[in-house]
Design a protein around this motif. Structure first.
Motif, PDB file in Angstrom:
ATOM      1  N   ARG A   1     -26.262  40.646 -10.280  1.00  0.00           N
ATOM      2  CA  ARG A   1     -24.541  41.069 -11.558  1.00  0.00           C
ATOM      3  C   ARG A   1     -24.798  41.131 -12.565  1.00  0.00           C
ATOM      4  O   ARG A   1     -24.036  41.358 -13.254  1.00  0.00           O
ATOM      5  CB  ARG A   1     -23.537  40.600 -10.566  1.00  0.00           C
TER       6      ARG A   1
ATOM      7  N   ASN B   1     -21.170  45.507 -17.314  1.00  0.00           N
ATOM      8  CA  ASN B   1     -19.866  45.360 -16.727  1.00  0.00           C
ATOM      9  C   ASN B   1     -20.009  45.354 -15.799  1.00  0.00           C
ATOM     10  O   ASN B   1     -20.624  45.710 -14.827  1.00  0.00           O
ATOM     11  CB  ASN B   1     -19.222  46.361 -17.296  1.00  0.00           C
ATOM     12  N   LYS B   2     -18.028  45.162 -14.529  1.00  0.00           N
ATOM     13  CA  LYS B   2     -17.911  44.747 -13.072  1.00  0.00           C
ATOM     14  C   LYS B   2     -18.624  46.269 -12.713  1.00  0.00           C
ATOM     15  O   LYS B   2     -18.330  46.346 -11.885  1.00  0.00           O
ATOM     16  CB  LYS B   2     -16.916  44.440 -13.262  1.00  0.00           C
ATOM     17  N   LYS B   3     -17.790  47.240 -13.531  1.00  0.00           N
ATOM     18  CA  LYS B   3     -18.027  49.465 -12.829  1.00  0.00           C
ATOM     19  C   LYS B   3     -19.562  49.174 -12.930  1.00  0.00           C
ATOM     20  O   LYS B   3     -19.809  49.552 -11.503  1.00  0.00           O
ATOM     21  CB  LYS B   3     -17.839  49.994 -13.759  1.00  0.00           C
TER      22      LYS B   3
ATOM     23  N   ASP C   1     -19.888  47.399  -9.523  1.00  0.00           N
ATOM     24  CA  ASP C   1     -19.175  47.456  -8.503  1.00  0.00           C
ATOM     25  C   ASP C   1     -20.415  49.352  -8.064  1.00  0.00           C
ATOM     26  O   ASP C   1     -20.818  49.687  -6.645  1.00  0.00           O
ATOM     27  CB  ASP C   1     -18.399  48.603  -8.601  1.00  0.00           C
TER      28      ASP C   1
END
Length: 132
Positions: free
Chosen positions: A104, A109-111, A114
């Motif tokens: 992570r 980025n978080k996208k 995910d």
């Protein structure tokens, strides 16, 4: 102590407390109360050690032979079967989530994070269930 191969039929006949050899470092140990347990007697780093493999009600003769052979091979190659047995066992899903947590910080980025996890869950989790 007896030598020679045990058989499934012979297991039911043995009631006298003692240690009965099957060969290849595998022994059946009968306790004074009548319980029966599999034990692998191995030489680990120059010391003779007994490792319990489970009771006869939970572990078959074939399984005990297979596990004793596996542990004997580890010891023969200089390893320690006790360490091998303590090693953590993870499911594919647990391992994937652990890898995701480790990766992570490397994503921008978080996208991205995910998307990676969603892809693994959608594409590979069903396959890991089939493989079991």
């Amino acid at each position: 102590m007896r030598t020679g191969k045990l058989s499934v039929a012979k297991l039911g006949q043995i009631t006298e407390p003692g240690r009965y050899g099957d060969g290849g470092c595998l022994y059946l140990v009968v306790a004074p109360g009548g319980t029966k347990q599999w034990v692998a007697r191995l030489t680990i780093h120059g010391r003779q050690t007994d490792l319990g493999l489970g009771g006869t009600s939970n572990v078959t003769l074939a399984e005990a032979r297979e596990e004793a052979a596996r542990l004997r091979k580890i010891a023969r190659n200089g390893g320690d079967p006790r360490t091998e047995r303590r090693r953590e066992k993870l499911s594919f899903a647990q391992a994937a989530h652990r890898v995701h947590e480790q990766l992570r910080p490397t994503w921008k980025n978080k996208k991205h994070a995910d998307t990676w996890l969603a892809t693994v869950e959608n594409m590979l989790f069903p396959l890991s269930e089939i493989a079991r």
